[in-house]
Design an enzyme around this catalytic site. Sequence first.
Site, PDB file in Angstrom:
ATOM      1  N   ASN A 271     -49.184 106.188  15.794  1.00 53.84           N
ATOM      2  CA  ASN A 271     -49.029 104.813  16.214  1.00 53.84           C
ATOM      3  C   ASN A 271     -47.988 104.924  17.554  1.00 53.84           C
ATOM      4  OD1 ASN A 271     -46.487 106.141  15.307  1.00 53.84           O
ATOM      5  ND2 ASN A 271     -45.650 104.126  14.964  1.00 53.84           N
ATOM      6  N   CYS A 273     -45.133 104.758  18.922  1.00 54.65           N
ATOM      7  CA  CYS A 273     -43.775 105.518  19.210  1.00 54.65           C
ATOM      8  C   CYS A 273     -44.010 107.031  18.735  1.00 54.65           C
ATOM      9  CB  CYS A 273     -42.504 105.028  18.818  1.00 54.65           C
ATOM     10  SG  CYS A 273     -42.707 103.162  19.561  1.00 54.65           S
ATOM     11  N   GLU A 275     -44.289 108.044  15.309  1.00 55.67           N
ATOM     12  CA  GLU A 275     -43.494 108.118  14.190  1.00 55.67           C
ATOM     13  C   GLU A 275     -44.504 108.273  12.749  1.00 55.67           C
ATOM     14  OE1 GLU A 275     -42.966 105.785  15.832  1.00 55.67           O
ATOM     15  OE2 GLU A 275     -42.576 104.009  14.721  1.00 55.67           O
TER      16      GLU A 275
HETATM   17  O1  CDP Z   1     -37.146  97.751  15.576  1.00 60.98           O
HETATM   18  P1  CDP Z   1     -38.586  97.463  15.211  1.00 60.98           P
HETATM   19  O2  CDP Z   1     -38.965  97.244  13.830  1.00 60.98           O
HETATM   20  O3  CDP Z   1     -38.990  96.118  15.942  1.00 60.98           O
HETATM   21  O4  CDP Z   1     -39.637  98.611  15.887  1.00 60.98           O
HETATM   22  P2  CDP Z   1     -39.491 100.023  16.170  1.00 60.98           P
HETATM   23  O5  CDP Z   1     -38.812 100.973  15.187  1.00 60.98           O
HETATM   24  O6  CDP Z   1     -38.592 100.066  17.851  1.00 60.98           O
HETATM   25  O7  CDP Z   1     -40.898 100.455  16.517  1.00 60.98           O
HETATM   26  C1  CDP Z   1     -41.722 100.784  15.267  1.00 60.98           C
HETATM   27  C2  CDP Z   1     -43.111 100.712  15.745  1.00 60.98           C
HETATM   28  O8  CDP Z   1     -43.462  99.273  15.954  1.00 60.98           O
HETATM   29  C3  CDP Z   1     -43.583 101.478  16.951  1.00 60.98           C
HETATM   30  O9  CDP Z   1     -43.650 102.656  16.609  1.00 60.98           O
HETATM   31  C4  CDP Z   1     -44.791 100.791  17.296  1.00 60.98           C
HETATM   32  O10 CDP Z   1     -45.688 101.170  16.357  1.00 60.98           O
HETATM   33  C5  CDP Z   1     -44.359  99.262  16.969  1.00 60.98           C
HETATM   34  N1  CDP Z   1     -43.799  98.318  17.970  1.00 60.98           N
HETATM   35  C6  CDP Z   1     -45.160  97.710  18.652  1.00 60.98           C
HETATM   36  O11 CDP Z   1     -46.067  97.655  18.443  1.00 60.98           O
HETATM   37  N2  CDP Z   1     -44.775  96.948  19.758  1.00 60.98           N
HETATM   38  C7  CDP Z   1     -43.250  97.041  20.331  1.00 60.98           C
HETATM   39  N3  CDP Z   1     -42.862  96.317  21.404  1.00 60.98           N
HETATM   40  C8  CDP Z   1     -42.443  97.579  19.691  1.00 60.98           C
HETATM   41  C9  CDP Z   1     -42.767  98.429  18.605  1.00 60.98           C
END
Ligand code: CDP
Length: 573
Positions: A271, A273, A275
């Site tokens: 994905n 980021c 992880e």
């Molecule tokens: O904190 P939150 O649940 O918003 O997200 P995060 O842990 O920072 O990011 C988790 C995943 O959400 C990332 O690896 C992406 O796959 C997705 N993501 C996204 O699609 N678009 C964003 N602007 C931020 C996160």
Amino acid sequence: MELTANARIVLESRYLRRDEQGKLIETPEQMLERVALAVAEAELYWGQAKDVQQTASLFFDLMNEKLFLPNSPTLMNAGTPLSQLSACFVLPVEDDMSAIFDTLKLAALIQQSGGGTGFNFSHLRPEGSYVSSTGGTSSGPVAFMKIYNAATEEIKQGGKRRGANMGILNINHPDILTFINAKEDAHQLNNFNISVGIKNDFFKALDTGKTYTLHFSDVHGKTIEREVSAADLWQKLVHAAWATGDPGLIFLDTIQQFNPTPGIGTIEATNPCGEVPLLPYESCNLGSINLSKMLQKRENQDWQVDWEKLRRTIHLAVRFLDNVIEINRYLHPELKRMATGNRKIGLGVMGWAEMLIRMGIPYDSQEALQFGSQLMQFIQHEAQIASASLAAQRGSFPFIIQSQFSSQQRRNATLTSIAPTGTISLIAGTSSSIEPLFAIAYKREHVLNNQTLFEINPAALEILSRQQHFSEQMLDEIILKGSVQHIRQLPESVRRLLKTSLEIDYTYHIAHQVSFQRYTDNAVSKTINMPASATIADVENAYRMAWQQGAKGITIFRYGSKAEQVLHAGLKK
Ligand code: CDP
């Protein structure tokens, strides 16, 4: 729900529901009620109807006390008609015009609903290859990535957040050099993180001073091969990463070694980021435990981990995330088949830096690394127990026969994942993921269309306010610089404890990633921060260390190397 001013702003602008006129129609508590009830209702499917209200109230408390939060799409969309609840997706990109645009369409719908998409573009024929249907030549993977990038630019994830993509090209693809330099111009592929898919044979060629074969076979078996100097390719890659932060690396052989369902397919991508390594059409629901809330303090004693509270939280969180799979609405039948076949979830953590500060353990110490491993081992182990017990009630995941768990009972093919927790840590008011504090105090830009937010970490403030020479003037100085390292009145031990990302040696950043990876089923998203003065040799060393020590990938960030930075240390007046 107790919220910081920043958390309230974030929730109001992006998470709380609005009516057609744009008027807010829910409070943060009502948002949690909506999410808790929707997720609890999954239990109706397993005939546990009488438990729904009770389960909803357990889930509500879990989130309201900020012990655990699910990924943003779940908070935004659960209990709404959209109900797309996953943050992470991987989609296939096949070497066929209609398949390329079918995937783009699905990616657009996923991003519109708040999910992020990852792709491996290595199946696309190289630039200049023959196209039999037209007699023309192909424009190559990077050209198609630019089209995907342009689409993302126009999809603002329902007006809530920017779309994010991961683009991967394997090291042996003939277009690898074009790919490596694709982000030299900062405006190009601005909605992509890019990573080179590394296979172990590349490092072998590099270490023995041999040439390396770039290779592509099309569906008709026609093959293109070209020998290049492995050393030259590596130097170009590392130089690009030093200059721009891109590309990162993804270690495909390590990922495949830990693929829980090799019988279902080969993992080629992650994905955005990094992880969650996933099979084509797979998705994953993430959620993170707030470690800063997993401490207890007996009278006149230091802070200690409340293992029992952590255990309860893990079990409830696994149940929550497994329920999410059930109530999720899938945008494509294949997404549903894969998500419900493997039932992958990614339980992770946030607030690690805050936990360490409260316990008096410096981030850059062996003690922190050992404790990190121990903690993650506990989380993984308890999550396995929770998943097995769900399997006893609800059945094992359907693809278990083709998995490495074929002799066990288990509800989910993967359980743990360390996500960046970019927004949910802000909502929970704690430090993000397993990152050190980025700054003791900082301003955050671009989060909400040009609004600027200021934050001071509460654990740091707690320690500082206990110091003998603490004053408002000292605090102003800390806010200005974002650091305490220059404040000589503070004891050395306090300064060490409050080191920030850029003040911590990159080898400790990698060591933390690896310590947590050891007990993480999926992968660990970690930014390997480097100061502006870091050299190309440092970047090379970081990339090698990550591979040798068992990371699944690596991304470095050299301060100042990206034109648009979301975070700035301290305040700039
Ligand atoms: O904190 P939150 O649940 O918003 O997200 P995060 O842990 O920072 O990011 C988790 C995943 O959400 C990332 O690896 C992406 O796959 C997705 N993501 C996204 O699609 N678009 C964003 N602007 C931020 C996160």
